[in-house]
Scaffold this motif. Structure first.
Motif, PDB file in Angstrom:
ATOM      1  N   ASP A 295       0.701  -1.136  -0.212  1.00  0.00           N
ATOM      2  CA  ASP A 295      -0.221  -0.268  -0.245  1.00  0.00           C
ATOM      3  C   ASP A 295       1.211   1.655   0.030  1.00  0.00           C
ATOM      4  O   ASP A 295       0.318   2.355  -0.351  1.00  0.00           O
ATOM      5  N   THR A 317       0.357   2.649  -6.037  1.00  0.00           N
ATOM      6  CA  THR A 317      -1.055   2.899  -6.337  1.00  0.00           C
ATOM      7  C   THR A 317      -0.295   1.205  -7.320  1.00  0.00           C
ATOM      8  O   THR A 317       0.239   0.839  -8.163  1.00  0.00           O
ATOM      9  N   ASP A 327       2.196   2.204  -9.694  1.00  0.00           N
ATOM     10  CA  ASP A 327       2.621   2.808  -9.659  1.00  0.00           C
ATOM     11  C   ASP A 327       3.122   3.825  -8.845  1.00  0.00           C
ATOM     12  O   ASP A 327       2.433   3.523  -7.569  1.00  0.00           O
TER      13      ASP A 327
END
Length: 885
Positions: A295, A317, A327
């Motif tokens: 996360d 992400t 990402d």
């Protein structure tokens, strides 16, 4: 400063071919060449890689590389041919605009839309490390053939050694006709290049399909459509470092550093290269973006910063689906895979060029950290590290690349990326205890140095390094010696105690070498994979191998402790020698006998794996050092014969590859197509590159139950392939068992045969010649052993003396035979016939049964032999041959 050498024989053909139509100018000076070539590319093999990167930037779909066998020859040439966009006069000017950043500009029209590896325009200067002369011959989009050459010695002669730039050096741009190019290539001996561009386009091998892309690149990596443009880079007047290129090293380096998937094909001396594969069992693997996606990640703290300046966590992400990735702000899309293996994949013969474990960071198709598996982070010493391989593609790091493109400059984005790498490491640690069972011995010891002192090992290493004398206990390969070097080794281990034993690994060191040594350069215990005891253990399960590894490591540390206690080196060496004898005796007694193997050859003719294993055992019995491979696209193995030194006491050897071909056909014959003679020849030519020993592999041996008649003999004769029937291998095995060790020099005559019938005839002659050398029988040996039964340790000399006494008593004459060598020869065969009954270990005779039962043990072994293999056993076991035979 720079390496120079006298001018070689004329290279006018390269420098003057064609008609001058234009000029480009070079202004770089001697100091520039030194800074951006010699100091950047300390390894000639690494410099060679730059040329392949230039081909990538040119949009190439295939790159052919030529490295000649004799690089020291005056006319030796290194060449790289690619099917990129080629160069016209304008792009030739850009080529020599060193320091120009046109590739990095947003308006640069990159060839075929490729993201560019190069940024600074200095990659071509890597050639200065290798050669005095560089010539580019190109076919651009306008169809014109152009050439431009530079002689670096002209630059060195034009200015002061400290000059970054010199007055412009004009280089003629020349045009060539097709005929002129063909004539030039013929004159230079570049027949391979001529064949590759015949027809106007660079030939491409058939693409077998890319290996799995462990970096999971997002872009379409298909090979571009066939191109009619190309560039040929030719390096001539080679410098000492260019002459020092090692083809096997270049091959391994290219496979590890340029894992470009389907996007480009690399062909080295006719062999299409594939990415390095690790043949080891996995505990688990996880793809970034789908199987694993944090996360958030914590950036690695700047080493100069305080704890308060560590920075906030960065949100990540994840995107799963068909093209999973994550990402990362500032870095962009990142793909890759985490792999956790059951056993260590660290180290190995090519560890200095392509480490297997650790982080492998790929930027725009190229691994940038081959020499730093930690990617600039502090060492991660947990037991999982040696079993962990993390492959990550992060093209967004391109802006942070150092000039050498082998590392990155420090930046906030790089620290964030390092945070991701550490997160993958911690993720792997969570899964490590669940599947690992008992940790390996090196993991246990490495984590417990507080209770297992390393001082005995350090003392032994100190002594070896400071005196420069390696030993049976310590291997100094790759280590500088001297007192200062010894202090540096000790300090590095004391600073990082876990570094004293990074790994326990198996490597080939020759059948005569001891089972285990400490390798200082690798900080590893190295098990000799050629040792008979290790080979015997390979037939068992992994638990047996783990026990052997543990025992060998503990024994090695124990030997070091004895030396620390003050036990004389000679006594420790005697202890290790005795241990080695026992290990070899146990290994030999558990081997299948030669007669058992001979009987199994026929049974295994329809089972490929069984036949492969039996053939390897047979070659091992013949005294060859066998390196078993059994990998797709490789020969089943390589066998090496170490011959007697020549008159100048120089070592001599020869090598051959071997393959076993089973068949289910009713006539028990393998087709010529299945033999694949051209494939055997290709395997033979490339085999040396798979080992640290670059000795030429001269022959290829193919063993099958039978061969179809036809074109086989002609094809084998043209390409040094020897077809041998399993029945003839069995006859040779029994013949050698009866008459003593195989004459490996004489066996070369067998390998030179290209017809199975000629092979059979040559084996018959070899057996007959060997039989004539046998001057003793089993019956005589048994009598002598019975007479000496009450004597403790027997050796070949004592037995030979007792045999002569018996002959003299019987015949009333003085007999000079048998000699000690005759007895050794007989025993060498007998331990193949019945390894559990008799062994000759370091001239000591070890009996596994009572002497009078020796003949019976051999007859039991022979009971189930096919009739054609029994031709000699009765004669050997019966009356003695003539004493003077």
């Amino acid at each position: 400063m720079s390496e120079q050498q006298p001018d070689p024989r004329s290279t006018d053909a390269l420098l003057a071919a064609g008609e001058a139509v234009d000029r480009v100018e070079v202004t770089i000076g001697p100091k520039f060449l030194q800074l951006f070539s010699e100091q950047l590319y300390t390894s000639p093999n690494k410099a060679f890689e730059e040329l392949v990167s230039n081909s990538w930037d040119a949009g190439a779909g295939v790159v052919h590389i030529g490295i000649p066998d004799d690089l020291a020859a005056d006319d030796a040439i290194l060449w790289v041919l690619d099917d990129g966009v080629g160069m016209d006069v304008a792009t030739m000017r850009l080529l020599w605009a060193v320091g120009d950043d046109h590739k990095a500009r947003s308006d640069w029209d990159a060839p075929r839309g490729r993201d560019q590896i190069g940024k600074f325009g200095i990659g071509k200067l890597a050639t200065f490390v290798l050669a005095n002369q560089l010539t580019y011959i190109c076919k651009a989009g306008d169809g014109v053939l152009r050439a431009v050459s530079v002689d670096y010695r002209e630059i060195l002669r034009r200015g002061d050694a400290q000059a970054l730039h010199v007055e412009p050096l004009p280089l003629d741009v020349r045009t060539l006709s097709d005929h002129a190019l063909t004539t030039l290539l013929d004159e230079l001996g570049l027949v391979d290049v001529k064949a590759l561009i015949d027809g106007g386009a660079v030939s491409r091998p058939e693409n077998d399909g890319a290996e799995d892309d462990e970096f999971h690149a997002l872009e379409d990596d298909d090979v571009p459509d066939t191109s009619t443009t190309w560039t040929l880079a030719v390096m001539s007047a080679l410098k000492p470092r260019g002459q020092g290129i090692q083809r096997g090293h270049v091959r391994r380096m290219l496979r590890a550093a340029l894992p470009l998937g389907n996007s480009i094909m690399l062909v080295l001396n006719g062999e299409q290269l594939a990415p390095t594969k690790i043949d080891a069992s996995l505990q688990g693997s996880w793809v970034l973006g789908s199987d694993y996606a944090p996360d958030s990640i914590t950036p690695e703290r700047d080493r100069q910063a305080s704890e308060d300046d560590a920075g906030d966590d960065v949100a990540v992400t994840a995107a799963g689906g068909a093209e999973p990735h994550i990402d990362i702000p500032g870095v962009g899309k990142v793909t890759g895979e985490i792999k956790l293996y059951e056993k260590s994949i660290a180290g190995g013969k090519s560890a200095d060029r392509a480490p297997s474990n650790g982080f492998h960071v790929n930027v725009r198709g190229r691994v940038i950290n081959l020499q730093d598996e930690h990617f600039g982070m502090p060492a991660l010493s947990h037991g999982v590290w040696a079993k962990l391989r993390v492959t990550v593609r992060a093209d967004g790091l391109n802006r942070d690349l150092a000039v050498t493109r082998e590392s990155v400059e420090d930046s906030e984005e790089v620290r964030i990326f390092r945070g991701l790498l550490r997160a993958t490491f911690n993720f792997a640690r969570l899964h490590y205890p669940e599947a690992s069972g008992l940790p390996d011995i090196h993991d246990l010891l490495r984590d417990q140095w507080g209770t297992v002192p390393i001082s005995p090992l350090l003392d032994v290493v100190d002594d070896a390094v400071s005196t420069g004398e390696g030993s049976d206990l310590v291997d100094l390969t790759g280590v500088e010696t001297g007192e200062q070097a010894a202090l540096e080794v000790r300090k590095s281990i004391e600073d990082r105690p876990e570094d004293a034993l990074r790994d326990v690994q198996a490597r080939p060191h020759g059948a005569a070498a001891r089972l285990a040594r400490y390798h200082v350069a690798d900080r590893s215990v190295v098990i000799n994979s050629d040792h008979p005891y290790w080979i015997e253990q390979l037939t068992g399960d992994s638990d047996k191998k783990d026990l052997l590894t543990t025992a060998a490591t503990v024994a090695l540390l124990g030997d070091a402790y004895l030396l620390q206690l003050g036990v004389a080196h000679e006594l420790v060496d005697d202890l290790r020698g005795y241990r080695d004898q026992v290990e070899r005796l146990i290994a030999s007694s558990r081997r299948r006998s030669a007669l058992t193997l001979a009987g199994m050859l026929d049974e295994a003719s329809t089972q490929r794996t069984s036949l492969e294993n039996i053939v390897a055992e047979c070659l091992d019995y013949f005294g060859f050092h066998v390196h078993h491979q059994a990998q797709t696209g490789k020969p089943e193995g390589i066998a090496t014969a170490d011959l007697a030194p020549d008159a100048a006491d120089r070592p001599r050897r020869y090598r051959f590859i071997y393959e076993a071909k089973s068949t289910m056909s009713a006539d028990r014959k393998v087709s010529t197509k299945d033999v694949n003679v051209s494939g055997q020849d290709r395997h033979r030519r490339h085999a040396a590159g798979d080992t640290d020993d670059l000795t030429e592999v001269e022959y290829a041996l193919v063993i099958a139950p039978g061969f179809q008649a036809g074109a086989l003999q002609d094809e084998c004769g043209a390409l040094n392939v020897c077809p041998m029937r399993t029945a003839d291998l069995g006859r040779l095995l029994v013949g050698v068992a009866v008459s003593g060790p195989l004459d490996q020099e004489r066996f070369r005559a067998v390998l030179r045969c290209s017809d199975p019938d000629d092979v059979a005839s040559e084996i018959t002659s070899l057996i007959s010649e060997a039989r004539g050398r046998v001057s003793v029988t089993i019956a005589e040996l048994v009598e002598a052993l019975q007479d000496l039964d009450n004597i403790g340790r027997l050796n070949a000399g004592m037995v030979a003396m007792r045999m002569r006494q018996r002959r003299n008593e019987r015949d009333g004459a003085r007999h000079p035979r048998p000699s000690e060598d005759d007895v050794r020869t007989l025993l060498g065969g007998l331990q193949m016939l019945a390894p559990s009954a008799v062994q000759l270990v370091s001239d000591q005779i070890v009996l596994g049964t009572r002497a009078h039962k020796l003949s019976e043990a051999i007859r039991i072994q022979a009971a189930h032999l096919p009739e054609e293999y029994r031709f000699e056993l009765d004669r050997l076991a019966g009356d003695r041959p003539d004493a003077e035979s």
